[in-house]
Design a protein around this motif. Structure first.
Motif, mmCIF file in Angstrom:
data_model
loop_
_atom_site.group_PDB
_atom_site.id
_atom_site.type_symbol
_atom_site.label_atom_id
_atom_site.label_comp_id
_atom_site.label_asym_id
_atom_site.label_seq_id
_atom_site.Cartn_x
_atom_site.Cartn_y
_atom_site.Cartn_z
ATOM 1 N N ASP A 146 0.843 -1.195 0.000
ATOM 2 C CA ASP A 146 0.000 0.000 0.000
ATOM 3 C C ASP A 146 0.877 1.244 0.000
ATOM 4 N N PRO A 147 0.689 2.112 -0.997
ATOM 5 C CA PRO A 147 1.469 3.346 -0.922
ATOM 6 C C PRO A 147 0.992 4.151 0.283
ATOM 7 N N GLY A 148 1.911 4.688 1.043
ATOM 8 C CA GLY A 148 1.537 5.463 2.220
ATOM 9 C C GLY A 148 1.520 4.636 3.481
ATOM 10 N N ILE A 195 -3.614 8.509 5.342
ATOM 11 C CA ILE A 195 -3.123 9.699 4.681
ATOM 12 C C ILE A 195 -4.161 10.800 4.798
ATOM 13 N N SER A 238 -9.102 13.784 -8.189
ATOM 14 C CA SER A 238 -7.719 13.494 -8.548
ATOM 15 C C SER A 238 -7.163 12.335 -7.712
ATOM 16 N N ILE A 239 -7.557 12.276 -6.425
ATOM 17 C CA ILE A 239 -7.109 11.169 -5.567
ATOM 18 C C ILE A 239 -7.697 9.843 -6.069
ATOM 19 N N TYR A 256 -5.740 8.901 -8.952
ATOM 20 C CA TYR A 256 -4.408 8.430 -8.544
ATOM 21 C C TYR A 256 -4.448 6.948 -8.162
ATOM 22 N N PHE A 257 -5.417 6.581 -7.326
ATOM 23 C CA PHE A 257 -5.489 5.178 -6.894
ATOM 24 C C PHE A 257 -5.885 4.261 -8.048
ATOM 25 N N GLU A 295 -5.140 4.730 -11.171
ATOM 26 C CA GLU A 295 -3.942 4.584 -12.000
ATOM 27 C C GLU A 295 -3.022 3.516 -11.393
ATOM 28 N N PHE A 296 -2.934 3.562 -10.071
ATOM 29 C CA PHE A 296 -2.134 2.561 -9.356
ATOM 30 C C PHE A 296 -2.657 1.154 -9.657
ATOM 31 N N ASP A 310 -1.865 -0.031 -13.196
ATOM 32 C CA ASP A 310 -0.461 -0.453 -13.283
ATOM 33 C C ASP A 310 -0.232 -1.802 -12.629
ATOM 34 N N GLU A 311 -0.897 -2.019 -11.502
ATOM 35 C CA GLU A 311 -0.589 -3.181 -10.687
ATOM 36 C C GLU A 311 -1.489 -4.381 -10.963
ATOM 37 N N GLU A 316 -6.592 21.834 -7.784
ATOM 38 C CA GLU A 316 -5.476 20.947 -8.076
ATOM 39 C C GLU A 316 -5.433 20.558 -9.558
ATOM 40 N N HIS A 357 8.121 -5.251 -11.536
ATOM 41 C CA HIS A 357 8.613 -3.911 -11.862
ATOM 42 C C HIS A 357 10.108 -3.743 -11.592
ATOM 43 N N THR A 383 6.275 8.078 -5.660
ATOM 44 C CA THR A 383 4.936 8.576 -5.986
ATOM 45 C C THR A 383 3.883 7.867 -5.140
ATOM 46 N N GLY A 384 4.287 7.443 -3.944
ATOM 47 C CA GLY A 384 3.320 6.891 -2.993
ATOM 48 C C GLY A 384 2.301 7.956 -2.629
ATOM 49 N N THR A 385 1.243 7.548 -1.930
ATOM 50 C CA THR A 385 0.138 8.479 -1.672
ATOM 51 C C THR A 385 0.594 9.745 -0.942
ATOM 52 N N ALA A 386 1.399 9.561 0.104
ATOM 53 C CA ALA A 386 1.820 10.721 0.884
ATOM 54 C C ALA A 386 2.638 11.671 0.018
ATOM 55 N N HIS A 443 2.488 11.828 -3.242
ATOM 56 C CA HIS A 443 1.583 12.357 -4.258
ATOM 57 C C HIS A 443 0.853 13.585 -3.716
ATOM 58 N N ARG A 455 6.684 3.201 -6.267
ATOM 59 C CA ARG A 455 5.310 3.205 -5.811
ATOM 60 C C ARG A 455 5.171 3.657 -4.372
ATOM 61 N N CYS A 456 6.136 3.437 -3.576
ATOM 62 C CA CYS A 456 6.175 3.932 -2.202
ATOM 63 C C CYS A 456 7.424 3.340 -1.594
ATOM 64 N N CYS A 464 7.170 7.863 4.215
ATOM 65 C CA CYS A 464 6.036 8.772 4.083
ATOM 66 C C CYS A 464 6.131 9.969 5.012
#
Lengths: 565, 171
Positions: free
Chosen positions: A216-218, A448, A458-459, A462-463, A465-466, A469-470, A552, B79, B95-98, B100, B134-135, B139
């Motif tokens: 998970d990003p973040g 976040i 936009s958020i 963003y997710f 798009e993630f 890709d994945e 934004e 990747h 480019t992770g959420t935080a 971003h 991706r992250c 963060c």
């Protein structure tokens, strides 16, 4: 290794520590290292040695202390003083004033601002720490992760000893069931029931896998535990191995976490040498060893069947369940798969009892949970709180609210599988059911925070798009559906969307959710659906008024409005 | 990522006497030619070469007795593996959420403008390669950029181009 040796090590380390004038912990988490913590550590060690005080002052690297954006952090005990932004150039002053003369350096205390003193001199009394309850993170920031003896001194491997010598596998599983702990990876499946399933399958070989593919990003909870207290994971896995009847384990770690891999390698080596991994642990019939598997950058590998394929060296694509990994996992053998944080809880549950664990949190969501706070929030970093706490307490009391006088807009939990929770839901309790009720999920623990300048469309894009890709491409709803949703969201962000596009999105999202093969596709529409539910007006503003309320998105003014007749 | 399958030139590029090949072979041996260790062996190879040359992929396939197509499938799935040589200096924008939320997109725009490269590309002189992650789990330090394995915290988009120039110049 036996219990006497464990006790001896514990007594020896404790005696050494109690004879010290000061113990200085330099945060060597990934965050503080990138702010220069290692040179701080070296500078401090050298100076103390030069002063001839290295017998009475011990300086050690430790895992993440939490307040990552104030790093590098340095903690001086026994006074429980934490200093922030300690660059190597400030070390001489710190050593001289605090370590030699015993007076605190007020303007460097954690959360002090230029010209203003810190809210408290004791780190434990700061608002950031007051509502936290550290059990998984108890060793993170207090012990040297590269020294097995420090872990043993903090009751480490005593739970494993207790299980192997005093409990049957059924009793171990019973204790875990009694604790009511649920999987910390996000879905919240009861851990004890999973263990029992694997235990019941008869097989000549079983496996235990620790899922450290924190994709998970973040989110950086698992990373911090792996880096800050690696032995806790090894012990948790060994206990699980004993309970379900496995003799081999794998830790699957992301390649993006080189420090976690390094510390795990050191920890495994030390544990093998001490006889805490390998053949006949504590002179019992139980043997267990652990191998590290390094991931290669694929989010879908957090899904259990995809992860198993990846452990086997294959493309990480999921497969339909059943059969569940408990029945047929790695090499077709029964496999127990749990998240890093779940394993980190296991030694505590066995040492203090399931009763103790279930007394924390809410009846259905017991225990504590580690969260990673990031985004537009004053105190970013790593926290651990009892479940059942409200989002408001986390964001405004621990997190210190939104910086720059901006207004809170939403908090995103659960990464690309979760949702955005708006201000009117801030009093929602953080437990598995309540978060699901507002359309999000507990997830692995990333939080976040977004303020008024973040655009919700936009958020969502963003997710999406993630996920595009994945997506591994195996099933069509996910592969094609996420792409189509991304196209529509992009159109809206660019101000070219129509109300029909919005209707199409609302038709497509539930379809992808219900028909995808695994949880990646099954939860990919969640950020879209929650933003549509709570921030529909922003979508309408993009479509009808051709403007982005948060400012934004770059929307070109339509040619007609230029009045070029 | 389409690559020209010019086998002859690829094999010429990395001769069998290359000392790095011995290290790949050592890794294969350490993992006892186990097919399930494929990803771990590919990590070792990529660490050594900076990317995965096609003849190395064929070599690993042969040694592990896995069809080259399957190894290629694994390489292109993840990747982390690259079939193209990377830049001498790698700039990775998280480019992770935080990141971003805190302006990673702006950083990418500035770098693209400053060096005339897009994500996944390398400058014509091969000096600077640009990638996104991706992250990276930093963060608390968003937005973060990694230049040659060094993490830079809270990067200002107005300064990023100069920061890269200084780092690359100093290296």
């Amino acid at each position: 290794m036996n219990i006497q040796t464990l006790n001896e090590i514990k007594a020896r380390v404790q005696a050494r520590k109690s004879g010290l004038k000061h113990q200085v912990c330099v945060c060597a988490g990934a965050g503080c290292i990138s702010s220069g913590a290692l040179s701080v550590l070296e500078a401090a060690k050298k100076q103390v040695k030069d002063l001839g005080m290295d017998k009475e002052i011990e300086i050690i690297p430790v895992g993440c202390m939490g307040a990552c954006n104030q790093g590098p952090l340095v903690k001086v005990d026994p006074t429980d003083t934490v200093y922030q932004k300690v660059g190597p150039e400030r070390v001489p002053m710190l050593v001289e004033r605090h370590l030699q003369n015993g007076s605190l350096v007020d303007d460097m205390l954690l959360f002090s601002e230029p010209g203003k003193p810190a809210p408290s001199k004791k780190a434990g009394e700061l608002a950031f720490n007051a509502k936290q309850q550290k059990s998984v993170l108890s060793g993170c920031g207090t012990i040297n992760p590269e020294d097995i003896e420090e872990y043993i001194a903090a009751e480490g491997y005593f739970a494993l000893h207790k299980c192997l010598t005093q409990m049957s596998p059924e009793e171990v599983i019973g204790e875990v069931k009694h604790s009511n702990i649920r999987g910390r990876g996000g879905a919240g499946f009861p851990t004890g029931i999973k263990w029992e399933m694997v235990y019941k399958y008869v097989s000549n070989e079983k496996y235990v896998i620790c899922n450290g593919d924190e994709g998970d990003p973040g989110a950086f909870m698992d990373r911090s535990v792996l880096e800050g207290d690696p032995h806790r994971i090894l012990e948790g896995m060994a206990i699980a191995g004993y309970a379900v009847g496995a003799s081999r384990g794998f830790i699957y770690v992301r390649a993006e976490y080189p420090l976690a891999i390094k510390r795990l390698e050191i920890a495994i080596k030390q544990a093998r040498k001490a006889g805490l991994l390998g053949a006949k642990i504590f002179d019992t019939e139980f043997s267990f060893d652990i191998e590290i598997r390094i991931g290669a950058g694929a989010f879908v590998c957090g899904e259990e069947t995809a992860l198993i394929a990846s452990v086997e060296g294959k493309r990480g694509t999921p497969r339909p369940r059943p059969p569940y990994p408990a029945q047929s996992g790695v090499y077709g053998k029964p496999t127990l798969l749990n998240n890093v944080e779940t394993f980190a809880n296991v030694p505590l549950i066995l040492l203090k009892g399931g009763e103790w664990f279930s007394s924390i949190g809410t009846p259905k969501s017991t225990g504590t949970k580690v969260f990673a706070l990031a985004g537009k929030i004053a105190n970013t970093g790593l926290i651990e709180v009892p479940l059942g706490i409200t989002l408001r307490e986390i964001i405004f009391e621990i997190g210190g609210g939104i910086p720059g006088g901006k207004a809170f807009k939403a908090v995103q939990t659960g990464g690309p599988s979760g949702g955005c929770i708006p201000a009117q839901c801030l009093d929602t309790k953080v437990d598995y059911e309540s978060l699901a009720a507002v359309g999000s999920i507990m997830g692995s623990g990333g939080m976040i925070v977004m303020d008024e300048t973040s655009c919700m469309v936009s958020i969502a894009r963003y997710f999406m798009e993630f996920c595009v890709d994945e997506s591994c491409g195996k099933c069509i709803p996910c592969r094609v559906g996420t792409k189509q949703m991304h196209n529509l969201l992009s159109k809206i962000c660019e101000g070219k969307g129509t109300l029909q596009d919005l209707a199409l999105l609302e038709e497509l999202a539930p379809y992808v959710k219900e028909n995808s093969l695994c949880a990646l596709g099954g939860s990919a529409p969640n950020p879209l659906l929650t933003t549509l539910r709570y921030f529909r007006d922003e979508y309408i503003a993009h479509i009808v008024e051709k403007r982005c309320p948060a400012g934004e998105c770059k929307i070109a003014k339509p040619a007609a409005s230029l009045g070029a007749h | 990522m389409p690559v020209t399958l010019n086998r002859a030139s690829q094999i010429k590029e990395i001769p069998a006497t290359d000392p790095r090949l011995a290290k790949v072979n050592l890794a294969i041996k350490q993992y006892q030619r186990r097919q399930d260790a494929l990803i771990q062996i590919l990590h070792t190879a990529q660490d050594l070469y900076g990317y995965l040359p096609l003849n190395i992929i064929q070599h690993v396939a042969r040694e592990l007795k896995i069809p080259p197509s399957r190894v290629y499938g694994v390489v292109t799935f993840y990747h982390f593996f690259s079939l193209k040589p990377k830049g001498e200096h790698m700039v990775v924008v998280c480019t992770g959420t935080a990141c971003h939320v805190k302006g990673a997109g702006k950083l990418l725009d500035e770098i693209a403008k400053g060096f005339n490269i897009k994500v996944g590309q390398t400058t014509p002189d091969g000096k600077i390669g640009l990638e996104q992650a991706r992250c990276i789990g930093a963060c608390g330090l968003a937005p973060a950029v990694i230049i040659d394995n060094e993490v830079l915290a809270k990067v200002d988009s107005a300064k990023i181009v100069d920061m890269i120039k200084t780092k690359v110049g100093a290296a």
